[in-house]
Write an enzyme that holds these catalytic residues in place. Sequence first.
Site, PDB file in Angstrom:
ATOM      1  CD  GLU A  34      -3.689   2.642   2.994  1.00 30.14           C
ATOM      2  OE1 GLU A  34      -3.254   3.694   3.503  1.00 30.14           O
ATOM      3  OE2 GLU A  34      -3.185   2.119   2.006  1.00 30.14           O
ATOM      4  CD1 TRP A  55      -1.876  -8.607  -2.274  1.00 27.69           C
ATOM      5  CD2 TRP A  55      -2.838  -8.764  -4.284  1.00 27.69           C
ATOM      6  NE1 TRP A  55      -3.044  -7.884  -2.240  1.00 27.69           N
ATOM      7  CE2 TRP A  55      -3.656  -7.964  -3.456  1.00 27.69           C
ATOM      8  CE3 TRP A  55      -3.254  -9.004  -5.591  1.00 27.69           C
ATOM      9  CZ2 TRP A  55      -4.851  -7.395  -3.894  1.00 27.69           C
ATOM     10  CZ3 TRP A  55      -4.448  -8.437  -6.021  1.00 27.69           C
ATOM     11  CH2 TRP A  55      -5.230  -7.648  -5.184  1.00 27.69           C
ATOM     12  CE  LYS A 115      -1.584   5.931   4.469  1.00 31.58           C
ATOM     13  NZ  LYS A 115      -1.475   6.533   3.191  1.00 31.58           N
ATOM     14  CB  CYS A 162       3.317 -11.261  -7.276  1.00 34.54           C
ATOM     15  SG  CYS A 162       1.732 -12.054  -7.117  1.00 34.54           S
ATOM     16  CE  LYS A 178       5.218   1.454  -0.689  1.00 34.68           C
ATOM     17  NZ  LYS A 178       4.121   2.158  -0.024  1.00 34.68           N
ATOM     18  CD  GLU A 217      -2.546   9.818   2.642  1.00 32.83           C
ATOM     19  OE1 GLU A 217      -3.376   9.437   1.800  1.00 32.83           O
ATOM     20  OE2 GLU A 217      -1.541   9.164   2.938  1.00 32.83           O
ATOM     21  CG  ASN A 258       4.625  -8.884 -10.522  1.00 33.57           C
ATOM     22  OD1 ASN A 258       5.275  -7.865 -10.682  1.00 33.57           O
ATOM     23  ND2 ASN A 258       3.376  -8.846 -10.124  1.00 33.57           N
ATOM     24  N   GLY A 259       2.118 -10.599 -12.316  1.00 31.93           N
ATOM     25  CA  GLY A 259       1.279 -10.030 -13.376  1.00 31.93           C
ATOM     26  C   GLY A 259       0.041 -10.884 -13.559  1.00 31.93           C
ATOM     27  NE  ARG A 307       6.713  -6.379  -6.560  1.00 34.35           N
ATOM     28  CZ  ARG A 307       6.682  -5.326  -7.354  1.00 34.35           C
ATOM     29  NH1 ARG A 307       7.282  -4.215  -6.988  1.00 34.35           N
ATOM     30  NH2 ARG A 307       6.066  -5.373  -8.513  1.00 34.35           N
ATOM     31  CG  HIS A 324     -24.817  19.586   2.264  1.00 36.83           C
ATOM     32  ND1 HIS A 324     -25.958  20.338   2.077  1.00 36.83           N
ATOM     33  CD2 HIS A 324     -23.785  20.470   2.302  1.00 36.83           C
ATOM     34  CE1 HIS A 324     -25.625  21.618   1.982  1.00 36.83           C
ATOM     35  NE2 HIS A 324     -24.297  21.722   2.123  1.00 36.83           N
TER      36      HIS A 324
HETATM   37  C1  F6R Z   1      -2.111   4.109   0.337  1.00 30.79           C
HETATM   38  C2  F6R Z   1      -1.384   3.634  -0.804  1.00 30.79           C
HETATM   39  C3  F6R Z   1      -2.114   3.474  -2.078  1.00 30.79           C
HETATM   40  C4  F6R Z   1      -1.257   3.993  -3.229  1.00 30.79           C
HETATM   41  C5  F6R Z   1      -1.932   3.697  -4.575  1.00 30.79           C
HETATM   42  C6  F6R Z   1      -1.143   4.253  -5.744  1.00 30.79           C
HETATM   43  O1  F6R Z   1      -1.330   4.135   1.488  1.00 30.79           O
HETATM   44  O2  F6R Z   1      -0.218   3.361  -0.725  1.00 30.79           O
HETATM   45  O3  F6R Z   1      -3.345   4.114  -2.044  1.00 30.79           O
HETATM   46  O4  F6R Z   1      -1.071   5.360  -3.071  1.00 30.79           O
HETATM   47  O5  F6R Z   1      -2.077   2.319  -4.729  1.00 30.79           O
HETATM   48  O6  F6R Z   1       0.132   3.713  -5.780  1.00 30.79           O
HETATM   49  P1  F6R Z   1       1.293   4.404  -6.609  1.00 30.79           P
HETATM   50  O7  F6R Z   1       1.603   5.692  -5.969  1.00 30.79           O
HETATM   51  O8  F6R Z   1       2.433   3.429  -6.553  1.00 30.79           O
HETATM   52  O9  F6R Z   1       0.763   4.579  -8.004  1.00 30.79           O
END
Ligand code: F6R
Length: 610
Positions: free
Chosen positions: A490, A74, A487, A2, A605, A483, A100-101, A27, A506
């Site tokens: 996601e 969100w 990506k 949010c 995010k 990673e 937000n929260g 957000r 395994h």
């Molecule tokens: C993946 C991604 C998330 C963040 C995770 C931690 O693309 O963005 O996996 O890495 O939510 O977020 P931060 O770094 O803000 O603590």
Amino acid sequence: MCGIVGYIGMKNASDVILDSLRRLEYRGYDSAGMALGIDGQIEIYKEVGKVADLGAILEKRKPLATRGIGHTRWATHGGVTVANAHPHSDGSKRFALVHNGIIENYLDIKEELELEGEEFISETDTEVIVHLLAKVFEQTQDMIQTVTVLQERLRGSFAIAVIQQDCDDRIFCFRKGSPLVLGIGEGEMFCASDIPAFLPYTRQAVYLDEGEIAELSPRGFRVWNEGGTLQEKPVNLVEWDVDMAEKGGFSHYMHKEIHEQGMVLRSTLKGRVSEGQVDLSEELDWSPRDAARWNRIHIIACGTSYYAALVAERAFEKWTDLDVKVDIASEYRYRRIKCDQDTLAVFVSQSGETADTLAAQRKARADGAHCLAITNVRGSTLAREVHSVLLLKAGPEIGVAATKTFTGQMATLFLAALYLARLRGTIAADEEERLTTEFLQIPYKVEKVLEKEKDILPVANTCADRSNFLFIGRGISFPVALEGALKLKEISYIHAEAYAAGEMKHGPIALLEPKVPVVVVNPRDSMYEKTLSNIQEARARNAPIIGICTEGDILVKKHARAVVEVPWTDEEFSPFLTVVPLQLLAYHIAKILEREIDQPRNLAKSVTVE
Ligand code: F6R
């Protein structure tokens, strides 16, 4: 999760808030809303969907106001409906509020208010706050006192902005546990969850501390602490500029951010590496005695930040003599791992607001560890709570999938590792000089990899219709594989698993067949030959191989359906180069599939819930 914004000034608040919400949309993006103070009344506009959908309503109605609040959601409590979208208001419509929260004790408060005759129209925890606020205000007739009572009653995390019907020249905001920053303009004031919201209007910012309450008017602002005492607050000049928060000719923020990685590395290294040494003494108040005291290091993070930590684990192991433990924040905080004053605890978080990372930090701090934050956001909760901070210098990252901050995190962690190694005397001067010389070359090498984007397009085209991918790598390339798979899943929603290549036999080898592409990260390093054997195992099961290898390699090429070559570098630095083709592969597959690349479904995010 949010985004909230508040504006008061001389401009058309509806336009400014809509623009700010667009910048906060990373957000949360399932619904959006706005409350405007117009001629002593509050008008509320809400819509499910994107900020643009709210914009379409406002375009028709063209409200004129100079103060208001906005929200991009969100969903946590209650589905994605107009009724659940913010702003919410009390029964008499005297106040409107965005949040937000999460309010943990909202059901208790709701029950109590219902017994007193209050009626609720949404399923949210937020609606409870505004009803409670109106009730308390009835008694105090003072907003600061009201908020002080609210801060005591509400459990959980919140950043809240409020407008009051009959109070034309003010808006209020307060926070506990969720981020809130003020923007100080000329004859106008902002509050927002994050700085990009007001970057086109001002670069003067005030970070609110835990429990603080702010009153904003076109003439300025006042801030009180939780106890109701007026505070002096420093105004900070934000280093980011407005172009950093724009797409700059790219179709997606993510694409732009992938291409900014050379620049991010240059900014991260600038002023921190010179004459063959890493020098962080301006940022870290660590003496050789401090550094000698620590005998273990814990590196804690979530998601992509955790993978950056796994890469850095290898660097700390190699360059320092510390016992290194890397863990996921949501696990670490519930474990009984030895942590005391001999521990350096490093928390890696792009946003600096991730709830689990914050909770893990509080635990380590309580156990006596020295806490270091590696974050991209100056003034974030994490940055304010730790003993020491190192900033990433990546600029704002708007695409929900982290890319340039992953690179920035690895680089910053490497700097910390080299600096600690020198303070502890575990690295020879000539070795540090050799490594830093190569480190300074990495931005150029990353840019060389970016030039290979055209080679990645046909690879994306041939496998965008696949339902499953396997990513493998060994040693320092294993977290890169993790990673790469993250990506892809996601932003394309394709199932992708990552394994340490040696583990394939395994179990995961059972998945292999001609329709499952295996992406192998295999630069020329100490694990190269071992990984080649794993490639052969996959080939023997007819799985198509996509290889990421060092320029001039012929053996990976021999077995692979496609390869992307990266320049040679030292083993430790290879993740900076090998991750780039994986980011681009995920991006182009998602683009072919016409996914919402910058705002993938179900994600946000900044993960401020546990
Ligand atoms: C993946 C991604 C998330 C963040 C995770 C931690 O693309 O963005 O996996 O890495 O939510 O977020 P931060 O770094 O803000 O603590």
